[in-house]
Design a protein around this motif. Structure first.
Motif, short mmCIF file in Angstrom:
data_model
loop_
_atom_site.label_atom_id
_atom_site.label_comp_id
_atom_site.label_asym_id
_atom_site.label_seq_id
_atom_site.Cartn_x
_atom_site.Cartn_y
_atom_site.Cartn_z
N UNK A 263 0.73 -1.37 0.06
CA UNK A 263 0.44 -0.08 -0.07
C UNK A 263 1.09 1.31 0.17
N UNK A 264 0.40 2.35 -0.19
CA UNK A 264 1.04 3.68 -0.28
C UNK A 264 0.81 4.27 0.55
N UNK A 265 1.55 4.71 1.45
CA UNK A 265 1.58 6.16 3.06
C UNK A 265 0.63 7.03 1.93
N UNK B 218 -3.01 4.45 4.37
CA UNK B 218 -2.85 3.35 3.64
C UNK B 218 -3.49 4.27 2.29
N UNK B 219 -3.74 4.11 1.27
CA UNK B 219 -4.27 3.91 0.09
C UNK B 219 -3.46 3.31 -0.68
N UNK C 243 -3.88 8.37 -10.39
CA UNK C 243 -4.85 7.63 -9.72
C UNK C 243 -4.57 6.06 -9.03
N UNK C 244 -5.15 5.38 -8.50
CA UNK C 244 -5.05 4.14 -7.86
C UNK C 244 -5.96 3.00 -9.07
N UNK C 245 -5.37 1.51 -8.95
CA UNK C 245 -6.23 0.80 -9.74
C UNK C 245 -7.65 0.75 -9.60
N UNK C 246 -8.69 1.16 -10.29
CA UNK C 246 -10.25 1.14 -10.04
C UNK C 246 -10.77 2.96 -10.43
#
Length: 351
Positions: free
Chosen positions: A241-243, A258-259, A291-294
């Motif tokens: 995860x990314x902080x 987390x993201x 953006x993240x996945x989705x």
């Protein structure tokens, strides 16, 4: 004069007495067993008696002669000293078997510190918001260590007084342990503090906003629940995860910290993928959002110079699904669908 028959009977009686007397004396000696010293003994109370020290002690067996060693310990007695003590109680003729000393062990029941912690935790379980016993961390005012009780104290540790203050986190517990010998139960009291803990994912290094966590960045430690709350992150879920913000080593991670990692960043060159029935087309584009996945992001189509929206489906990859248009209905079909059906009536009694 004594007759010949009488004289013969007297001689026979004398001979019988001579033969019986030694065997009777021998029988008496066999029935009187010799007191014999024991090499090692165990006692269950604080007194050593004559019957503990020697076999065949007789009526002197219940006479107390020594104080036993401390609970759960072993001591020694010189045989010469033991014989002197026994003589003072009219116990003589003891077979020492050439022993030089006797070992004396006092039996005891030992309750170790781990068992004490378990019993205290179980007594506090579920009280005033405390969770399961296995999640309670204890700090005793005095280290209980290993406690020794009389061997006859075989009962379970039963809590008879349990007090806990959730504000100060202090506890005060009293346990009772039954005694098989009919003596009063033993009581044990413990005081200290108790807090509920949970497993937390803890950082091993300093991380910056946007860093993606590796397996070596996170370890598992037990931390006070009040310190983290109900938002504690799980290590397996935290890795990868990314902080969202800068964090220090030793800091426990929360879910809110987390993201999902950004697979697309602003101003990054990306691949635009157009998908439709029977068509797969890729075009170069430039991300206008991260953006993240989705996540849905805007991307500039570098060929048409138009902004389009798509979904992040991979690292540097944005997909756009194009709806397949439905074919227009044909005229024949329209007429067929709109044509009315006429029904003819049947006259009554028609043949």
């Amino acid at each position: 004069m004594m007759s010949m028959i009488a004289r013969s009977l007297l001689i026979a009686a004398a001979l019988l007495a001579v033969t019986v007397a030694p065997s009777a004396a021998q029988s008496r000696r066999e029935t009187i067993a010799v007191p014999t010293l024991r090499a090692s003994i165990t006692v269950a109370d604080d007194i050593v008696r004559v019957g503990d020290l020697i076999d065949n002690a007789g009526s002197a067996g219940s006479v107390a002669v020594y104080r036993a060693p401390d609970l759960g310990t072993t001591g020694t007695l010189p045989v010469a000293q033991v014989l002197n003590v026994l003589r003072s109680h009219q116990v003589i003729g003891v077979d020492t078997r050439e022993l030089k000393e006797i070992t004396v062990t006092r039996l005891a029941r030992t309750i170790d510190s781990k068992e004490i912690e378990q019993q205290v935790s179980r007594a506090l379980e579920g009280r005033h918001g405390l969770g399961r016993a296995g999640n309670i961390a204890l700090t005793f005012d005095r280290d209980p260590g290993d406690i020794r009780l009389e061997a006859t104290n075989t009962g379970a540790m039963q809590p008879i007084a349990v007090r806990y203050d959730p504000r100060s986190t202090r506890f005060d517990l009293t346990f009772e342990i039954g005694n098989d010998a009919g003596a009063a139960p033993s009581k044990l009291r413990f005081t200290g503090t108790a807090i509920e803990t949970i497993e937390a994912a803890v950082l091993t290094r300093n991380v910056e906003r946007g860093d993606v966590l590796k397996a070596s960045d996170v370890i598992v430690e037990r931390r006070p629940k009040a310190e983290i709350g109900n938002d504690a992150a799980v290590r397996d879920s935290a890795v990868g995860m990314q902080v969202r913000r800068q964090l220090r080593p030793g800091q426990a991670l929360r879910v809110a910290d987390l993201a999902k990692p950004d697979l697309v960043t602003r101003d990054q060159n990306v691949t635009l993928i157009y998908r439709t029935a029977g068509l797969y087309l890729t075009i170069r584009g430039k991300a206008m959002d991260g953006g993240a996945e989705g996540d849905t992001v805007s991307v500039m189509n570098l060929q048409s110079k138009r902004a389009v929206s798509g979904v992040v489906t991979g690292r540097g990859e944005v997909s756009i699904s194009v709806a397949t248009p439905r074919p227009a209905p044909t005229a024949d079909a329209t007429e067929s669908n709109s044509a009315s059906v006429k029904l003819s009536s049947v006259a009554p009694n028609a043949e």
